[in-house]
Design a protein around this motif. Structure first.
Motif, mmCIF file in Angstrom:
data_model
loop_
_atom_site.group_PDB
_atom_site.id
_atom_site.type_symbol
_atom_site.label_atom_id
_atom_site.label_comp_id
_atom_site.label_asym_id
_atom_site.label_seq_id
_atom_site.Cartn_x
_atom_site.Cartn_y
_atom_site.Cartn_z
ATOM 1 N N LEU A 1 0.841 -1.196 0.000
ATOM 2 C CA LEU A 1 0.000 0.000 0.000
ATOM 3 C C LEU A 1 0.872 1.240 0.000
ATOM 4 O O LEU A 1 2.058 1.173 0.288
ATOM 5 C CB LEU A 1 -0.964 0.025 1.195
ATOM 6 N N SER A 2 0.266 2.365 -0.317
ATOM 7 C CA SER A 2 0.922 3.673 -0.225
ATOM 8 C C SER A 2 0.427 4.354 1.040
ATOM 9 O O SER A 2 -0.705 4.126 1.471
ATOM 10 C CB SER A 2 0.554 4.531 -1.437
ATOM 11 N N HIS A 3 1.258 5.215 1.620
ATOM 12 C CA HIS A 3 0.815 5.978 2.788
ATOM 13 C C HIS A 3 -0.389 6.846 2.425
ATOM 14 O O HIS A 3 -1.266 7.077 3.248
ATOM 15 C CB HIS A 3 1.938 6.870 3.323
ATOM 16 N N GLY A 4 -0.402 7.330 1.206
ATOM 17 C CA GLY A 4 -1.515 8.149 0.733
ATOM 18 C C GLY A 4 -1.531 8.191 -0.776
ATOM 19 O O GLY A 4 -0.528 7.880 -1.433
ATOM 20 N N VAL A 5 -2.673 8.563 -1.316
ATOM 21 C CA VAL A 5 -2.823 8.722 -2.761
ATOM 22 C C VAL A 5 -3.621 9.994 -3.002
ATOM 23 O O VAL A 5 -4.674 10.203 -2.388
ATOM 24 C CB VAL A 5 -3.555 7.528 -3.415
ATOM 25 N N ARG A 6 -3.092 10.843 -3.889
ATOM 26 C CA ARG A 6 -3.806 12.059 -4.261
ATOM 27 C C ARG A 6 -4.180 11.990 -5.731
ATOM 28 O O ARG A 6 -3.355 11.617 -6.570
ATOM 29 C CB ARG A 6 -2.950 13.294 -3.998
ATOM 30 N N LYS A 7 -5.417 12.347 -6.022
ATOM 31 C CA LYS A 7 -5.888 12.460 -7.393
ATOM 32 C C LYS A 7 -6.693 13.740 -7.461
ATOM 33 O O LYS A 7 -7.735 13.859 -6.806
ATOM 34 C CB LYS A 7 -6.743 11.256 -7.800
ATOM 35 N N GLY A 8 -6.183 14.706 -8.227
ATOM 36 C CA GLY A 8 -6.825 16.016 -8.253
ATOM 37 C C GLY A 8 -6.763 16.641 -6.875
ATOM 38 O O GLY A 8 -5.708 16.697 -6.255
ATOM 39 N N ASN A 9 -7.911 17.072 -6.389
ATOM 40 C CA ASN A 9 -7.932 17.709 -5.070
ATOM 41 C C ASN A 9 -8.343 16.750 -3.955
ATOM 42 O O ASN A 9 -8.593 17.170 -2.830
ATOM 43 C CB ASN A 9 -8.835 18.945 -5.085
ATOM 44 N N ILE A 10 -8.409 15.453 -4.240
ATOM 45 C CA ILE A 10 -8.764 14.443 -3.250
ATOM 46 C C ILE A 10 -7.493 13.742 -2.771
ATOM 47 O O ILE A 10 -6.686 13.279 -3.584
ATOM 48 C CB ILE A 10 -9.720 13.383 -3.836
ATOM 49 N N LEU A 11 -7.331 13.657 -1.456
ATOM 50 C CA LEU A 11 -6.198 12.952 -0.859
ATOM 51 C C LEU A 11 -6.742 11.936 0.136
ATOM 52 O O LEU A 11 -7.427 12.308 1.086
ATOM 53 C CB LEU A 11 -5.267 13.934 -0.148
ATOM 54 N N GLN A 12 -6.446 10.670 -0.120
ATOM 55 C CA GLN A 12 -6.816 9.604 0.805
ATOM 56 C C GLN A 12 -5.566 9.159 1.533
ATOM 57 O O GLN A 12 -4.579 8.774 0.908
ATOM 58 C CB GLN A 12 -7.418 8.407 0.064
ATOM 59 N N VAL A 13 -5.611 9.239 2.861
ATOM 60 C CA VAL A 13 -4.518 8.780 3.706
ATOM 61 C C VAL A 13 -4.851 7.361 4.149
ATOM 62 O O VAL A 13 -5.924 7.118 4.718
ATOM 63 C CB VAL A 13 -4.322 9.695 4.933
ATOM 64 N N ALA A 14 -3.950 6.431 3.888
ATOM 65 C CA ALA A 14 -4.141 5.048 4.318
ATOM 66 C C ALA A 14 -4.143 4.979 5.837
ATOM 67 O O ALA A 14 -3.626 5.875 6.518
ATOM 68 C CB ALA A 14 -3.024 4.177 3.758
ATOM 69 N N GLY A 15 -4.706 3.908 6.356
ATOM 70 C CA GLY A 15 -4.720 3.717 7.797
ATOM 71 C C GLY A 15 -3.320 3.804 8.376
ATOM 72 O O GLY A 15 -2.409 3.116 7.926
ATOM 73 N N GLN A 16 -3.166 4.688 9.356
ATOM 74 C CA GLN A 16 -1.884 4.884 10.019
ATOM 75 C C GLN A 16 -1.966 4.295 11.415
ATOM 76 O O GLN A 16 -2.997 4.376 12.084
ATOM 77 C CB GLN A 16 -1.547 6.378 10.102
ATOM 78 N N VAL A 17 -0.878 3.691 11.846
ATOM 79 C CA VAL A 17 -0.785 3.135 13.196
ATOM 80 C C VAL A 17 0.338 3.841 13.938
ATOM 81 O O VAL A 17 0.986 4.733 13.401
ATOM 82 C CB VAL A 17 -0.589 1.604 13.152
ATOM 83 N N ALA A 18 0.591 3.422 15.163
ATOM 84 C CA ALA A 18 1.509 4.132 16.050
ATOM 85 C C ALA A 18 2.971 3.738 15.843
ATOM 86 O O ALA A 18 3.696 3.471 16.797
ATOM 87 C CB ALA A 18 1.096 3.901 17.506
ATOM 88 N N PHE A 19 3.415 3.718 14.602
ATOM 89 C CA PHE A 19 4.823 3.471 14.319
ATOM 90 C C PHE A 19 5.553 4.799 14.237
ATOM 91 O O PHE A 19 5.019 5.778 13.701
ATOM 92 C CB PHE A 19 5.010 2.750 12.982
ATOM 93 N N ASP A 20 6.801 4.817 14.746
ATOM 94 C CA ASP A 20 7.648 5.983 14.528
ATOM 95 C C ASP A 20 8.279 5.849 13.147
ATOM 96 O O ASP A 20 7.973 4.914 12.401
ATOM 97 C CB ASP A 20 8.679 6.141 15.649
ATOM 98 N N GLN A 21 9.166 6.769 12.813
ATOM 99 C CA GLN A 21 9.748 6.775 11.466
ATOM 100 C C GLN A 21 10.716 5.614 11.222
ATOM 101 O O GLN A 21 11.106 5.374 10.087
ATOM 102 C CB GLN A 21 10.402 8.121 11.173
ATOM 103 N N GLN A 22 11.054 4.887 12.273
ATOM 104 C CA GLN A 22 11.903 3.698 12.111
ATOM 105 C C GLN A 22 11.071 2.414 12.101
ATOM 106 O O GLN A 22 11.611 1.323 12.019
ATOM 107 C CB GLN A 22 12.934 3.625 13.244
ATOM 108 N N GLY A 23 9.744 2.539 12.231
ATOM 109 C CA GLY A 23 8.877 1.367 12.196
ATOM 110 C C GLY A 23 8.656 0.713 13.543
ATOM 111 O O GLY A 23 8.143 -0.402 13.618
ATOM 112 N N GLU A 24 9.008 1.404 14.641
ATOM 113 C CA GLU A 24 8.813 0.882 15.992
ATOM 114 C C GLU A 24 7.504 1.417 16.577
ATOM 115 O O GLU A 24 7.151 2.582 16.361
ATOM 116 C CB GLU A 24 9.979 1.286 16.902
ATOM 117 N N VAL A 25 6.789 0.592 17.351
ATOM 118 C CA VAL A 25 5.549 1.016 17.991
ATOM 119 C C VAL A 25 5.858 2.047 19.073
ATOM 120 O O VAL A 25 6.766 1.862 19.881
ATOM 121 C CB VAL A 25 4.797 -0.186 18.617
ATOM 122 N N VAL A 26 5.087 3.149 19.070
ATOM 123 C CA VAL A 26 5.235 4.207 20.064
ATOM 124 C C VAL A 26 4.057 4.130 21.034
ATOM 125 O O VAL A 26 2.900 4.204 20.612
ATOM 126 C CB VAL A 26 5.256 5.599 19.393
ATOM 127 N N GLY A 27 4.340 3.972 22.311
ATOM 128 C CA GLY A 27 3.305 4.027 23.335
ATOM 129 C C GLY A 27 2.633 2.700 23.612
ATOM 130 O O GLY A 27 2.555 1.824 22.757
#
Length: 125
Positions: free
Chosen positions: A18-44
């Motif tokens: 999957l992509s983190h998000g997809v934009r087409k025209g003025n529509i932006l869909q953000v994929a489901g995000q979870v509590a990972f930091d930028q290294q892929g570790e769970v935060v909290g």
């Protein structure tokens, strides 16, 4: 009109297709995000901690796609336990302030250690 695939700089590529998000025209869909930091570790370990991290991740994708929380018209939140609803709402309101977008909240199973997932739909002016 072409689609633009959003992968915020410095963010680990998803381990699933999957992509983190997809934009087409003025529509932006953000994929489901979870509590990972930028290294892929769970935060909290609490719903509040994870909700703040998840919303920070959503914000990062929105910004990479040229949007902000002000452009979001709909959030979908996925919680693992109905008992977390109050704590989730407190952290959600703390981050977003007021004038909330529409939202749906459902209860699901998530991988071990993850308590909340949020996706977003934004319309960019």
């Amino acid at each position: 009109m072409a689609r633009t695939f959003i992968h915020p700089e410095g963010t680990v590529q998803p381990a699933v297709p999957l992509s983190h998000g997809v934009r087409k025209g003025n529509i932006l869909q953000v994929a489901g995000q979870v509590a990972f930091d930028q290294q892929g570790e769970v935060v909290g370990t609490t719903v509040a901690e994870q909700t703040r991290q998840v919303l920070a991740n959503v914000k990062r994708v929105l910004e990479a796609g040229g949007a902000s929380f002000d452009d979001v018209v709909m959030f979908r939140a996925y919680l693992t336990d109905v008992a977390h609803f109050g704590e989730f709402n407190e952290a959600y309101a703390e981050v977003l302030g007021s004038d909330f977008p529409a939202r749906t909240t459902v209860y699901v199973g998530l991988p071990p250690g993850l308590l909340v997932e949020i996706d977003a739909l934004a319309v960019v002016d």
